[in-house]
Scaffold this motif. Structure first.
Motif, PDB file in Angstrom:
ATOM      1  N   ASN A  93      10.428   9.181  10.149  1.00 45.08           N
ATOM      2  CA  ASN A  93      10.824   8.715   8.561  1.00 45.08           C
ATOM      3  C   ASN A  93      10.000   6.939   8.687  1.00 45.08           C
ATOM      4  OD1 ASN A  93      13.116   9.732   8.152  1.00 45.08           O
ATOM      5  ND2 ASN A  93      14.636   8.424   8.621  1.00 45.08           N
ATOM      6  N   LEU A  94       9.779   6.906   9.813  1.00 51.54           N
ATOM      7  CA  LEU A  94       8.323   6.087  10.082  1.00 51.54           C
ATOM      8  C   LEU A  94       7.405   6.186   9.453  1.00 51.54           C
ATOM      9  CD1 LEU A  94       8.157   2.290  10.084  1.00 51.54           C
ATOM     10  CD2 LEU A  94       6.961   3.271  12.655  1.00 51.54           C
ATOM     11  N   ASP A  95       6.993   7.034   9.940  1.00 52.50           N
ATOM     12  CA  ASP A  95       5.662   7.485   9.808  1.00 52.50           C
ATOM     13  C   ASP A  95       5.541   8.806   8.143  1.00 52.50           C
ATOM     14  OD1 ASP A  95       4.567   7.787  13.006  1.00 52.50           O
ATOM     15  OD2 ASP A  95       5.630   9.794  13.061  1.00 52.50           O
ATOM     16  N   ASP A  96       6.137   8.659   7.854  1.00 54.13           N
ATOM     17  CA  ASP A  96       6.826   9.337   6.082  1.00 54.13           C
ATOM     18  C   ASP A  96       6.399   7.824   5.339  1.00 54.13           C
ATOM     19  OD1 ASP A  96       7.120  10.993   4.399  1.00 54.13           O
ATOM     20  OD2 ASP A  96       9.621   9.921   4.191  1.00 54.13           O
ATOM     21  N   ARG A  97       7.163   6.915   6.198  1.00 52.65           N
ATOM     22  CA  ARG A  97       6.569   5.976   4.833  1.00 52.65           C
ATOM     23  C   ARG A  97       5.816   5.024   5.323  1.00 52.65           C
ATOM     24  NH1 ARG A  97      11.329   5.605   1.983  1.00 52.65           N
ATOM     25  NH2 ARG A  97      12.698   5.321   2.738  1.00 52.65           N
ATOM     26  N   GLN A  98       4.800   5.238   6.569  1.00 53.82           N
ATOM     27  CA  GLN A  98       4.028   4.655   6.553  1.00 53.82           C
ATOM     28  C   GLN A  98       2.648   5.809   5.868  1.00 53.82           C
ATOM     29  OE1 GLN A  98       3.183   3.998  10.684  1.00 53.82           O
ATOM     30  NE2 GLN A  98       3.924   2.693  11.311  1.00 53.82           N
ATOM     31  N   GLY A  99       2.929   6.895   5.225  1.00 55.20           N
ATOM     32  CA  GLY A  99       2.256   7.911   4.307  1.00 55.20           C
ATOM     33  C   GLY A  99       1.992   7.475   3.335  1.00 55.20           C
ATOM     34  N   TRP A 110       2.529   4.594   2.632  1.00 59.31           N
ATOM     35  CA  TRP A 110       0.824   3.175   2.226  1.00 59.31           C
ATOM     36  C   TRP A 110       0.105   4.197   1.544  1.00 59.31           C
ATOM     37  CZ3 TRP A 110       1.556  -1.396   0.702  1.00 59.31           C
ATOM     38  CH2 TRP A 110       2.904  -2.165   1.088  1.00 59.31           C
ATOM     39  N   VAL A 111      -0.207   5.227   2.909  1.00 61.35           N
ATOM     40  CA  VAL A 111      -1.758   6.160   2.292  1.00 61.35           C
ATOM     41  C   VAL A 111      -2.125   6.522   0.883  1.00 61.35           C
ATOM     42  CG1 VAL A 111      -3.230   8.087   2.744  1.00 61.35           C
ATOM     43  CG2 VAL A 111      -1.886   5.939   4.998  1.00 61.35           C
TER      44      VAL A 111
END
Length: 167
Positions: free
Chosen positions: A70-76, A78-79
């Motif tokens: 989920n953290l990786d998904d949230r950072q995605g 921003w991209v």
């Protein structure tokens, strides 16, 4: 079978011992609900914190993996936000540049429209100077996106996992 799968996911180095009991013993406790019913995770966390203390970690199976995903998904996201903003800025600059070029050339087209007797020359000129380059750039961008991004986002090819206990 499910206990073996749990063992392969997250167990201490000394192994997994399964038994059905009303009084838990050991360092890892796995709660399994009745068939067709789910256990309330907040209720289990509340009971564990009340009786065992706040220092005892309580999570669902592979819960830490889900948090990381989920953290990786949230950072995605921003991209995606910055990329969408950049695409909007580029699209506006292309439109303004092409419109300026069209206005510059329209003075020369005015004489041609008077000689031809119809005003469709403006539409065909706009089509070839504005729409066609933007459509070509979009198609090239989609092809590049498909070629570059699809291998990164496609699901991996499943591999056969050996079943424990079989050779």
């Amino acid at each position: 079978m499910r206990v073996r799968e749990l063992y392969s996911w997250d167990t201490p180095g000394w192994g997994l011992f399964a038994r059905q009991t009303g009084t838990p013993k050991g360092s890892v406790l796995v709660l399994v609900g009745r068939p067709g019913q789910q256990i309330s995770v907040p209720a289990v966390k509340e009971a564990a914190n009340r009786h065992l203390g706040m220092g005892v970690p309580v999570e669902t199976i592979a819960g830490s993996w889900l948090n990381a995903a989920n953290l990786d998904d949230r950072q995605g996201l921003w991209v995606l936000l910055f990329g969408a903003f950049a695409v909007i800025v580029i699209a506006v600059s292309i439109v303004v540049s092409n419109l300026a070029e069209f206005v510059r050339c329209s003075r020369q087209i005015t004489a041609l429209s008077v000689l031809s007797g119809n005003r469709t020359i403006y539409l065909s000129t706009a089509f070839f100077t504005l729409f066609l380059p933007l459509a070509a750039a979009s198609l090239i961008g989609l092809a590049a996106h498909h070629w570059l991004a699809t291998p990164m986002t496609a699901a991996p090819i499943p591999t056969a996992r050996p079943t424990p206990g079989r050779s």
